[in-house]
Design a protein around this motif. Sequence first.
Motif, PDB file in Angstrom:
ATOM      1  N   LEU A 193       0.837  -1.204   0.000  1.00 29.06           N
ATOM      2  CA  LEU A 193       0.000   0.000   0.000  1.00 29.06           C
ATOM      3  C   LEU A 193       0.869   1.251   0.000  1.00 29.06           C
ATOM      4  O   LEU A 193       0.595   2.214  -0.719  1.00 29.06           O
ATOM      5  N   TRP A 194       1.921   1.242   0.810  1.00 29.23           N
ATOM      6  CA  TRP A 194       2.818   2.383   0.870  1.00 29.23           C
ATOM      7  C   TRP A 194       3.530   2.591  -0.466  1.00 29.23           C
ATOM      8  O   TRP A 194       3.678   3.729  -0.935  1.00 29.23           O
ATOM      9  N   PHE A 195       3.944   1.494  -1.100  1.00 32.06           N
ATOM     10  CA  PHE A 195       4.585   1.592  -2.408  1.00 32.06           C
ATOM     11  C   PHE A 195       3.653   2.268  -3.410  1.00 32.06           C
ATOM     12  O   PHE A 195       4.045   3.165  -4.161  1.00 32.06           O
ATOM     13  N   ALA A 196       2.372   1.834  -3.424  1.00 33.47           N
ATOM     14  CA  ALA A 196       1.408   2.402  -4.361  1.00 33.47           C
ATOM     15  C   ALA A 196       1.133   3.865  -4.041  1.00 33.47           C
ATOM     16  O   ALA A 196       1.042   4.708  -4.951  1.00 33.47           O
ATOM     17  N   LEU A 197       0.996   4.200  -2.751  1.00 36.36           N
ATOM     18  CA  LEU A 197       0.729   5.583  -2.350  1.00 36.36           C
ATOM     19  C   LEU A 197       1.891   6.491  -2.733  1.00 36.36           C
ATOM     20  O   LEU A 197       1.692   7.600  -3.241  1.00 36.36           O
ATOM     21  N   HIS A 198       3.105   6.009  -2.501  1.00 32.01           N
ATOM     22  CA  HIS A 198       4.293   6.792  -2.849  1.00 32.01           C
ATOM     23  C   HIS A 198       4.366   7.017  -4.350  1.00 32.01           C
ATOM     24  O   HIS A 198       4.642   8.133  -4.821  1.00 32.01           O
ATOM     25  N   ALA A 199       4.078   5.966  -5.116  1.00 30.93           N
ATOM     26  CA  ALA A 199       4.156   6.087  -6.576  1.00 30.93           C
ATOM     27  C   ALA A 199       3.099   7.047  -7.106  1.00 30.93           C
ATOM     28  O   ALA A 199       3.367   7.860  -7.996  1.00 30.93           O
ATOM     29  N   ALA A 200       1.887   6.972  -6.555  1.00 33.52           N
ATOM     30  CA  ALA A 200       0.772   7.743  -7.098  1.00 33.52           C
ATOM     31  C   ALA A 200       0.760   9.202  -6.658  1.00 33.52           C
ATOM     32  O   ALA A 200       0.289  10.072  -7.403  1.00 33.52           O
ATOM     33  N   ILE A 201       1.270   9.485  -5.463  1.00 32.42           N
ATOM     34  CA  ILE A 201       1.132  10.842  -4.910  1.00 32.42           C
ATOM     35  C   ILE A 201       2.457  11.459  -4.477  1.00 32.42           C
ATOM     36  O   ILE A 201       2.721  12.632  -4.752  1.00 32.42           O
ATOM     37  N   LEU A 202       3.320  10.687  -3.796  1.00 26.23           N
ATOM     38  CA  LEU A 202       4.447  11.272  -3.077  1.00 26.23           C
ATOM     39  C   LEU A 202       5.764  11.269  -3.844  1.00 26.23           C
ATOM     40  O   LEU A 202       6.733  11.872  -3.377  1.00 26.23           O
ATOM     41  N   LYS A 203       5.825  10.603  -4.965  1.00 24.50           N
ATOM     42  CA  LYS A 203       7.061  10.583  -5.746  1.00 24.50           C
ATOM     43  C   LYS A 203       7.451  12.021  -6.104  1.00 24.50           C
ATOM     44  O   LYS A 203       6.581  12.829  -6.482  1.00 24.50           O
ATOM     45  N   PRO A 204       8.734  12.373  -5.999  1.00 23.49           N
ATOM     46  CA  PRO A 204       9.137  13.777  -6.204  1.00 23.49           C
ATOM     47  C   PRO A 204       8.651  14.406  -7.498  1.00 23.49           C
ATOM     48  O   PRO A 204       8.279  15.582  -7.527  1.00 23.49           O
ATOM     49  N   ARG A 205       8.609  13.652  -8.589  1.00 26.68           N
ATOM     50  CA  ARG A 205       8.164  14.256  -9.841  1.00 26.68           C
ATOM     51  C   ARG A 205       6.641  14.311  -9.963  1.00 26.68           C
ATOM     52  O   ARG A 205       6.110  14.940 -10.877  1.00 26.68           O
ATOM     53  N   VAL A 206       5.948  13.643  -9.034  1.00 27.93           N
ATOM     54  CA  VAL A 206       4.490  13.614  -9.066  1.00 27.93           C
ATOM     55  C   VAL A 206       3.883  14.582  -8.044  1.00 27.93           C
ATOM     56  O   VAL A 206       2.867  15.234  -8.312  1.00 27.93           O
ATOM     57  N   LEU A 207       4.502  14.670  -6.867  1.00 29.48           N
ATOM     58  CA  LEU A 207       3.936  15.436  -5.759  1.00 29.48           C
ATOM     59  C   LEU A 207       3.592  16.884  -6.113  1.00 29.48           C
ATOM     60  O   LEU A 207       2.503  17.363  -5.754  1.00 29.48           O
ATOM     61  N   PRO A 208       4.472  17.625  -6.805  1.00 26.91           N
ATOM     62  CA  PRO A 208       4.104  19.020  -7.122  1.00 26.91           C
ATOM     63  C   PRO A 208       2.810  19.120  -7.930  1.00 26.91           C
ATOM     64  O   PRO A 208       1.988  20.005  -7.677  1.00 26.91           O
ATOM     65  N   TRP A 209       2.617  18.227  -8.890  1.00 28.64           N
ATOM     66  CA  TRP A 209       1.397  18.242  -9.687  1.00 28.64           C
ATOM     67  C   TRP A 209       0.187  17.888  -8.828  1.00 28.64           C
ATOM     68  O   TRP A 209      -0.897  18.473  -8.985  1.00 28.64           O
ATOM     69  N   GLN A 210       0.359  16.922  -7.934  1.00 31.23           N
ATOM     70  CA  GLN A 210      -0.733  16.556  -7.043  1.00 31.23           C
ATOM     71  C   GLN A 210      -1.132  17.736  -6.159  1.00 31.23           C
ATOM     72  O   GLN A 210      -2.331  17.993  -5.946  1.00 31.23           O
ATOM     73  N   VAL A 211      -0.148  18.443  -5.647  1.00 31.87           N
ATOM     74  CA  VAL A 211      -0.431  19.584  -4.771  1.00 31.87           C
ATOM     75  C   VAL A 211      -1.158  20.678  -5.542  1.00 31.87           C
ATOM     76  O   VAL A 211      -2.171  21.224  -5.085  1.00 31.87           O
ATOM     77  N   VAL A 212      -0.651  21.000  -6.737  1.00 36.42           N
ATOM     78  CA  VAL A 212      -1.261  22.069  -7.533  1.00 36.42           C
ATOM     79  C   VAL A 212      -2.701  21.724  -7.889  1.00 36.42           C
ATOM     80  O   VAL A 212      -3.620  22.549  -7.734  1.00 36.42           O
ATOM     81  N   MET A 213      -2.941  20.496  -8.367  1.00 30.04           N
ATOM     82  CA  MET A 213      -4.296  20.122  -8.771  1.00 30.04           C
ATOM     83  C   MET A 213      -5.234  20.026  -7.571  1.00 30.04           C
ATOM     84  O   MET A 213      -6.422  20.381  -7.662  1.00 30.04           O
ATOM     85  N   SER A 214      -4.725  19.561  -6.435  1.00 28.12           N
ATOM     86  CA  SER A 214      -5.574  19.452  -5.246  1.00 28.12           C
ATOM     87  C   SER A 214      -5.897  20.822  -4.664  1.00 28.12           C
ATOM     88  O   SER A 214      -7.005  21.041  -4.162  1.00 28.12           O
ATOM     89  N   ILE A 215      -4.954  21.743  -4.718  1.00 27.34           N
ATOM     90  CA  ILE A 215      -5.254  23.122  -4.311  1.00 27.34           C
ATOM     91  C   ILE A 215      -6.314  23.705  -5.240  1.00 27.34           C
ATOM     92  O   ILE A 215      -7.243  24.399  -4.809  1.00 27.34           O
ATOM     93  N   GLY A 216      -6.203  23.387  -6.524  1.00 31.30           N
ATOM     94  CA  GLY A 216      -7.187  23.872  -7.481  1.00 31.30           C
ATOM     95  C   GLY A 216      -8.573  23.331  -7.218  1.00 31.30           C
ATOM     96  O   GLY A 216      -9.558  24.090  -7.232  1.00 31.30           O
ATOM     97  N   THR A 217      -8.692  22.018  -6.965  1.00 31.52           N
ATOM     98  CA  THR A 217     -10.017  21.450  -6.696  1.00 31.52           C
ATOM     99  C   THR A 217     -10.588  21.979  -5.389  1.00 31.52           C
ATOM    100  O   THR A 217     -11.797  22.219  -5.286  1.00 31.52           O
ATOM    101  N   THR A 218      -9.721  22.179  -4.401  1.00 29.53           N
ATOM    102  CA  THR A 218     -10.184  22.729  -3.122  1.00 29.53           C
ATOM    103  C   THR A 218     -10.715  24.146  -3.299  1.00 29.53           C
ATOM    104  O   THR A 218     -11.791  24.491  -2.795  1.00 29.53           O
TER     105      THR A 218
END
Length: 321
Positions: A193-218
Amino acid sequence: MALAGRLSRTQMRILQIVVSVSVLAILWHAVDGQEALRILRRAEPVWLAAAWVALSIQTVLSALRWKLCARELGQTFTVGQAISEYYLAQIVNQSLPGGMVGDAGRAVRARHQAGLLRASQAVVFERLAGQAVVFAVMATGFAWTYFAPGGLTWPFWLRSIMLPLVLGGMAVPVVFWLTWMLPGPQRRALDDLWFALHAAILKPRVLPWQVVMSIGTTACNLGAFAFCARATGTELPFAAIVTLVPLILFTMLIPVSISGWGLREGAAATLFPVAGFASSTGLAASVAFGLIFVAAVLPGIVPILRRRSHRPPGKPARSES
């Protein structure tokens, strides 16, 4: 949970419908439903249109966030497919009690490339990323308004809810980290589960996009509710938008009603007086938000009609969920 286990799906849906209708009926009599209706009749179309646009942008951003999660977990589909699937999931969520059936269907239909587990994780992590940012905004806003001069005046009963909620939410990552102490099989499952969570959200090249899009949806979700409040004559201060509105919207996640109807209105009627407004204005704003939300997900009808038109004659329809 035990009650849900003893009830059939049909019985559970009937119960959820009864909950929504009953709560709305109680609110109608308790907080001057006639006044709320008068307020709704005078709603300003421009602000309602702004709320519709905000919720539509929120859907597109959420679909892109899901596509990103899915890509990192081995699934590939186009932007158009992601948006179409997300609209379809939202209209199913709005149509059926519980508010999660459409998301489950989204995972089932995306399972073919990486399996149902990874498809389900992509859906769950996408929703988790968005809710985490909403929670962070609410927690930060609560701390700011609680300690800053001139902030909201938090009554004792609401502080008694907010403090455990904020502290409990902040403790979740710590509890998750402590799972390394579990024995073998459980730890292996959590490692995956941690491997999947890290890959989908927390990976360094992914996290900035996740943050930007989540701030946008919020911003879109909170802004849409504020626009609906403005349309019905209530100009919510920024402090209320970042603290009270998230609390109101979180009630939509409780699976005991139809897409949050009734619970959301009850929360709005209860919390608007904290910001100095009448309960009837909270009821009107919340009903307006619910109606605009329904209007914003109507494009989800298109993929449903497309699936039906492409189905061979005589072939029975598959469940979208």
